[in-house]
Scaffold this motif. Structure first.
Motif, PDB file in Angstrom:
ATOM      1  N   LYS A 188     -14.251 -42.663 -25.591  1.00  0.00           N
ATOM      2  CA  LYS A 188     -13.320 -41.984 -24.679  1.00  0.00           C
ATOM      3  C   LYS A 188     -13.760 -42.124 -23.220  1.00  0.00           C
ATOM      4  CE  LYS A 188     -11.598 -38.797 -28.176  1.00  0.00           C
ATOM      5  NZ  LYS A 188     -11.630 -37.457 -28.761  1.00  0.00           N
ATOM      6  N   GLY A 189     -14.761 -42.976 -22.967  1.00  0.00           N
ATOM      7  CA  GLY A 189     -15.083 -43.303 -21.582  1.00  0.00           C
ATOM      8  C   GLY A 189     -16.374 -42.751 -21.008  1.00  0.00           C
ATOM      9  N   MET A 190     -17.178 -42.051 -21.815  1.00  0.00           N
ATOM     10  CA  MET A 190     -18.444 -41.540 -21.277  1.00  0.00           C
ATOM     11  C   MET A 190     -19.319 -42.723 -20.848  1.00  0.00           C
ATOM     12  SD  MET A 190     -21.376 -39.038 -23.014  1.00  0.00           S
ATOM     13  CE  MET A 190     -21.876 -40.264 -24.261  1.00  0.00           C
ATOM     14  N   THR A 191     -19.754 -42.697 -19.600  1.00  0.00           N
ATOM     15  CA  THR A 191     -20.600 -43.777 -19.088  1.00  0.00           C
ATOM     16  C   THR A 191     -22.070 -43.519 -19.438  1.00  0.00           C
ATOM     17  OG1 THR A 191     -21.007 -42.629 -17.008  1.00  0.00           O
ATOM     18  CG2 THR A 191     -19.057 -44.053 -17.100  1.00  0.00           C
ATOM     19  N   ASP A 192     -22.917 -44.547 -19.233  1.00  0.00           N
ATOM     20  CA  ASP A 192     -24.359 -44.365 -19.451  1.00  0.00           C
ATOM     21  C   ASP A 192     -24.909 -43.264 -18.537  1.00  0.00           C
ATOM     22  OD1 ASP A 192     -24.226 -46.387 -21.261  1.00  0.00           O
ATOM     23  OD2 ASP A 192     -25.440 -47.819 -20.143  1.00  0.00           O
ATOM     24  N   ALA A 193     -24.428 -43.250 -17.293  1.00  0.00           N
ATOM     25  CA  ALA A 193     -24.920 -42.240 -16.350  1.00  0.00           C
ATOM     26  C   ALA A 193     -24.504 -40.830 -16.780  1.00  0.00           C
ATOM     27  CB  ALA A 193     -24.410 -42.534 -14.940  1.00  0.00           C
ATOM     28  N   GLU A 194     -23.283 -40.716 -17.299  1.00  0.00           N
ATOM     29  CA  GLU A 194     -22.844 -39.399 -17.786  1.00  0.00           C
ATOM     30  C   GLU A 194     -23.642 -38.997 -19.031  1.00  0.00           C
ATOM     31  OE1 GLU A 194     -18.160 -39.215 -16.364  1.00  0.00           O
ATOM     32  OE2 GLU A 194     -18.696 -40.386 -18.150  1.00  0.00           O
ATOM     33  N   GLN A 195     -23.943 -39.969 -19.882  1.00  0.00           N
ATOM     34  CA  GLN A 195     -24.714 -39.637 -21.091  1.00  0.00           C
ATOM     35  C   GLN A 195     -26.096 -39.086 -20.732  1.00  0.00           C
ATOM     36  OE1 GLN A 195     -25.602 -42.917 -23.760  1.00  0.00           O
ATOM     37  NE2 GLN A 195     -26.261 -41.549 -25.410  1.00  0.00           N
ATOM     38  N   THR A 196     -26.794 -39.730 -19.814  1.00  0.00           N
ATOM     39  CA  THR A 196     -28.140 -39.238 -19.484  1.00  0.00           C
ATOM     40  C   THR A 196     -28.063 -37.935 -18.675  1.00  0.00           C
ATOM     41  OG1 THR A 196     -28.257 -40.843 -17.659  1.00  0.00           O
ATOM     42  CG2 THR A 196     -29.365 -41.434 -19.715  1.00  0.00           C
ATOM     43  N   GLU A 197     -26.993 -37.770 -17.883  1.00  0.00           N
ATOM     44  CA  GLU A 197     -26.861 -36.479 -17.207  1.00  0.00           C
ATOM     45  C   GLU A 197     -26.563 -35.371 -18.219  1.00  0.00           C
ATOM     46  OE1 GLU A 197     -24.586 -36.442 -13.592  1.00  0.00           O
ATOM     47  OE2 GLU A 197     -24.390 -34.249 -13.643  1.00  0.00           O
ATOM     48  N   LEU A 198     -25.751 -35.673 -19.204  1.00  0.00           N
ATOM     49  CA  LEU A 198     -25.502 -34.713 -20.283  1.00  0.00           C
ATOM     50  C   LEU A 198     -26.825 -34.314 -20.932  1.00  0.00           C
ATOM     51  CD1 LEU A 198     -23.712 -33.216 -22.389  1.00  0.00           C
ATOM     52  CD2 LEU A 198     -23.521 -35.387 -23.618  1.00  0.00           C
ATOM     53  N   MET A 199     -27.679 -35.308 -21.190  1.00  0.00           N
ATOM     54  CA  MET A 199     -28.997 -35.026 -21.778  1.00  0.00           C
ATOM     55  C   MET A 199     -29.809 -34.086 -20.889  1.00  0.00           C
ATOM     56  SD  MET A 199     -29.938 -38.855 -23.233  1.00  0.00           S
ATOM     57  CE  MET A 199     -31.664 -38.589 -22.825  1.00  0.00           C
ATOM     58  N   ARG A 200     -29.749 -34.309 -19.589  1.00  0.00           N
ATOM     59  CA  ARG A 200     -30.479 -33.436 -18.652  1.00  0.00           C
ATOM     60  C   ARG A 200     -29.985 -31.989 -18.725  1.00  0.00           C
ATOM     61  NH1 ARG A 200     -30.656 -37.887 -15.355  1.00  0.00           N
ATOM     62  NH2 ARG A 200     -32.621 -38.276 -14.247  1.00  0.00           N
ATOM     63  N   VAL A 201     -28.674 -31.814 -18.768  1.00  0.00           N
ATOM     64  CA  VAL A 201     -28.111 -30.457 -18.806  1.00  0.00           C
ATOM     65  C   VAL A 201     -28.487 -29.769 -20.116  1.00  0.00           C
ATOM     66  CG1 VAL A 201     -25.995 -29.064 -18.752  1.00  0.00           C
ATOM     67  CG2 VAL A 201     -26.207 -31.094 -17.274  1.00  0.00           C
ATOM     68  N   ILE A 202     -28.338 -30.494 -21.226  1.00  0.00           N
ATOM     69  CA  ILE A 202     -28.697 -29.925 -22.534  1.00  0.00           C
ATOM     70  C   ILE A 202     -30.173 -29.519 -22.545  1.00  0.00           C
ATOM     71  CG2 ILE A 202     -29.046 -30.490 -24.978  1.00  0.00           C
ATOM     72  CD1 ILE A 202     -26.573 -32.365 -24.762  1.00  0.00           C
ATOM     73  N   ALA A 203     -31.024 -30.394 -22.034  1.00  0.00           N
ATOM     74  CA  ALA A 203     -32.472 -30.141 -22.067  1.00  0.00           C
ATOM     75  C   ALA A 203     -32.852 -28.951 -21.181  1.00  0.00           C
ATOM     76  CB  ALA A 203     -33.230 -31.390 -21.632  1.00  0.00           C
ATOM     77  N   LEU A 204     -32.212 -28.862 -20.022  1.00  0.00           N
ATOM     78  CA  LEU A 204     -32.503 -27.738 -19.129  1.00  0.00           C
ATOM     79  C   LEU A 204     -31.996 -26.423 -19.721  1.00  0.00           C
ATOM     80  CD1 LEU A 204     -33.555 -26.578 -16.510  1.00  0.00           C
ATOM     81  CD2 LEU A 204     -31.403 -27.240 -15.403  1.00  0.00           C
ATOM     82  N   ALA A 205     -30.830 -26.476 -20.328  1.00  0.00           N
ATOM     83  CA  ALA A 205     -30.301 -25.262 -20.968  1.00  0.00           C
ATOM     84  C   ALA A 205     -31.266 -24.790 -22.057  1.00  0.00           C
ATOM     85  CB  ALA A 205     -28.915 -25.526 -21.549  1.00  0.00           C
ATOM     86  N   ALA A 206     -31.730 -25.716 -22.871  1.00  0.00           N
ATOM     87  CA  ALA A 206     -32.677 -25.345 -23.938  1.00  0.00           C
ATOM     88  C   ALA A 206     -33.942 -24.737 -23.349  1.00  0.00           C
ATOM     89  CB  ALA A 206     -33.021 -26.567 -24.781  1.00  0.00           C
ATOM     90  N   LYS A 207     -34.396 -25.319 -22.248  1.00  0.00           N
ATOM     91  CA  LYS A 207     -35.610 -24.819 -21.604  1.00  0.00           C
ATOM     92  C   LYS A 207     -35.439 -23.367 -21.125  1.00  0.00           C
ATOM     93  CE  LYS A 207     -38.727 -26.180 -17.808  1.00  0.00           C
ATOM     94  NZ  LYS A 207     -38.863 -27.122 -16.662  1.00  0.00           N
ATOM     95  N   THR A 208     -34.359 -23.112 -20.400  1.00  0.00           N
ATOM     96  CA  THR A 208     -34.182 -21.741 -19.898  1.00  0.00           C
ATOM     97  C   THR A 208     -33.769 -20.783 -21.017  1.00  0.00           C
ATOM     98  OG1 THR A 208     -31.903 -22.135 -19.149  1.00  0.00           O
ATOM     99  CG2 THR A 208     -33.666 -22.527 -17.560  1.00  0.00           C
TER     100      THR A 208
END
Lengths: 136, 136, 136, 136, 136, 136
Positions: free
Chosen positions: A95-115
Motif C-alpha cells: 500500500k506504499g509504505m516506503t523504506d524510510a517510513e518503515q524504519t521511522e515506524l520502527m523508531r516510534v514503536i521502539a520508543l513507545a515500548a521504552k517509555t
C-alpha cells in the motif's frame, strides 16, 4: 508446523471458495497466504475474519489504508506475533509504505515500548488533565 | 502512588530546569505532566528521554505527528500501559485526532489483537513470499 | 537452537531418571518431549516443575483435565509461547478436545484479546458492582 | 476492589496462621500485605506460594537476594503487574537497592523493551553462534 | 526471513563502518551479529542504538555488567523476543554467568511470571505502605 | 478516568437503545456496565461488539458458557486487562463458577505463565510430534 491442518482441497467447500475468490479478486493474485488457508479448517471463522478485515482495513474510512497497516504492525510487534508482523509489513509495503517510513515506524514503536516500561516501573499517577470525562 | 518520589523543587536542578523550560516552551503551557516530574528524580534520564521524544515524535519527519501519536497509542494499549494510553491519547487529540479517528484507531487495534491471537493459536508457518531478504 | 543444552545421558542422574520414568508411565510412551529433556540440565528444577504440573493438571480436581489444558492454551497464546501452544494443544487433543472445540477455543481467545485491547484503549473505570469485597 | 474476598479472620485457619506467623517472623513486622491476605482465601495455594517465594528468593543461593528482587521487578514491569512492581520495588529497597540502582534498573528495562520491539519488528534470524546446542 | 533486508556492503557507508569497527574492537572479534547487520539499513538508527547499548550496558555503572545482562534477559523473556533471549544469554555467558546462575535466573523469572498472573487474576489493591510518595 | 466520554443520553440513539434493551433483556437487569456505556460513543462499534459477544459467548455451542468465561478470564489476565478480569470474573460467577473453581483457575493460569516463561528462557525447539500437519 501448526496446531491444526489446512484442508487439502479448500475450494471444495462453497463458503471457503467464495472467500478465496474474493481474496483473489481484491488482491489481483491467485496466491492465498497461510492465515486464510488454515482458517479454512472452519469456514464460518474464515468468512467472519475475512469480512472483518475487509470492513476495518478497507480504503473508504477516516484513516488511510497504509496508516492502518502501520498501526496493525505496531500492535503485532507488541504482541510478538511473528506471522502478523511479516504479513502486515508486506501489506503496508503493497500500500506504499516506503523504506524510510518503515524504519521511522520502527523508531516510534521502539520508543513507545521504552517509555511504556519506564512508566510502568515508576507506577506514576495519571494526570487528571488527561481525563476525557472531565472535559465533556 | 508511585515507586519513586518526584523531587519537590525540580527547577532547583539546572538540567531539570532546562528540560522543563523546553517542555513548557514547546507546548505553550506551564503545566508539566507526571512522567516528567517523576523522571526528574534522575536528571540525566529525564534529559535523554525528553530529547528522544522530541527527536522521534517531532513534526519534521516522514510520518506526520498525529499518525505517530496514534501508533504510540497502539503500542501502549498492547503493552497495557495505562498512563501512556492516557497521555498519548491526549497528545493525539492535541495534534488533531478526531473522535471518528479515535474510534477507528480502536477498531484497528482490536482487530490486530484478535488476529494476533488467532494466528498464535494456529502456529502457522510464515509464507516465504513475505521474506524481504528473498526479494532484494 | 536453545540457550542451554539438554544433557546427553539424562537417565544417568537418579533424580532425572525418576522423573522421566514417571513421565513415561503416566503417558504410556517412551517419548520424552523437549521441555523435560532440557529442564534435565537442572534436576531439581525438572523435578519441581513436573511435580507441579502433575498436581495442578491432574484429573482429580474441580475442573476437568481437558478444560484445564484449554485454559493453559489460552494463557500460552496470550503470552506468545510457541512451544507451549504446540505442546498443550497436543495435550488437549490427547484428552479429547475435538476439532470443533479447538476452533471455538480460538474464537473465545481471539474475542477476549479484541475486547482486552478495546477496553485498555478506552481506560474505562471498573464498575463497583464487580467488586468481590463489596459483596461479602 | 478485587475479584475474590480476603477472609475476615485469616488466623482462624491453622494453615493460614502458620504461614502468616512465618511471614511475620521472617520480616520482623506484624504487617501482612495484601497478596497474602487475599491468597488466604485458599490456604493450600497460600502455603505453596509462600513456600516457593521463600525457597527461590531466599539468601542462600547463587544470585544475591537484592539482585533477584531487581530481576523480579523487571519481569513484573514487562508483564504490567502494578501490584507486583510496587511490592517488589519495596522488597528490593528493603534489601538495599539504592536510588541510583533503581533508576539504572529502569534504564536497563527500558532499553531491553526498546530493542525487543525493534528486533521483533525486523523479524531477523537468530545467529547460529548463539545456539547452546552447537557449542556443547 | 526478515521484514527488511540487511545491506550487502554495509562497510561502504561511513557511519555503518564506524559503528561496526567499534563493535569489533569492543568485542575482540570480526563477527557482527544480525541485529547490527539489519539495523545498518538505517545508519542513524544503527548508530543511536549501539551508542545507547554501550552507554547503558557498559561496565562503569552502579549495577555490574553481568547482572544487567540477566535483567535484560528477564525483560526479553517476558516480552517473548526470541532473538533477544538468545543474544543476551550469549552476552551474559560471555560476561561470566554460570550454568547455575542461568537456571536460577530462570527460576526467578518463572516465579515472577507466576505471581504476576496470580495477582492480576485477584486484582488486589496496592498496600499504601508501598507508596514512595507517602514515605518522602 | 477514560480516554473518551460515555454519551450522557445513550438511549437517544436508536442503535444504542436497541443494544441496551437487548443487554437488559438477556441479563434480566436494568444495569448497563461501563464497557457498553462507553462504546455507545460509536453506535456501530457498540452493536458489532455486543453482537460478537452474544454469538461467541452464548450457550448453544460446543464449549459451555461457564468454561468460556473462564477461558476469557485467562486471556484477560495474561493481557493485563484489569476491567476485563473484573467483568468476566463476575460473568463466570453469574454462570456458576464456584470459589473452588475460581482458585483452581488461578492455579492453572499461574502455572501456565510460569512454564511459558521457563520455555521462552530456554528457547527450546518444538518437538516434531506436535505438528498437526505431520499427522493429517
Amino acid at each position: 508446523m501448526s496446531t491444526l491442518t489446512a484442508p487439502e482441497n479448500p475450494d471444495a467447500d462453497d463458503t471457503v471458495k467464495a472467500v478465496f475468490d474474493d481474496i483473489r479478486n481484491s488482491r489481483g493474485t491467485d496466491y492465498i497466504n497461510n492465515i486464510w488457508r488454515y482458517l479454512a479448517r472452519d469456514p464460518a471463522l474464515l468468512k467472519d475474519t475475512w469480512s472483518e478485515i475487509k470492513s476495518v482495513m478497507g480504503s473508504d474510512t477516516h484513516i488511510d489504508s497504509k496508516t492502518k497497516e502501520m498501526i496493525y504492525i505496531a500492535v503485532s510487534v507488541a504482541n510478538a506475533c511473528s506471522y502478523c508482523v511479516h504479513s502486515h509489513t508486506a501489506a503496508a509495503k503493497a500500500k506504499g509504505m516506503t523504506d524510510a517510513e518503515q524504519t521511522e515506524l520502527m523508531r516510534v514503536i521502539a520508543l513507545a515500548a521504552k517509555t511504556n516500561h519506564l512508566v510502568t516501573a515508576m507506577q506514576i499517577p495519571v494526570d487528571s488533565t488527561f481525563d476525557a470525562d472531565q472535559k465533556k
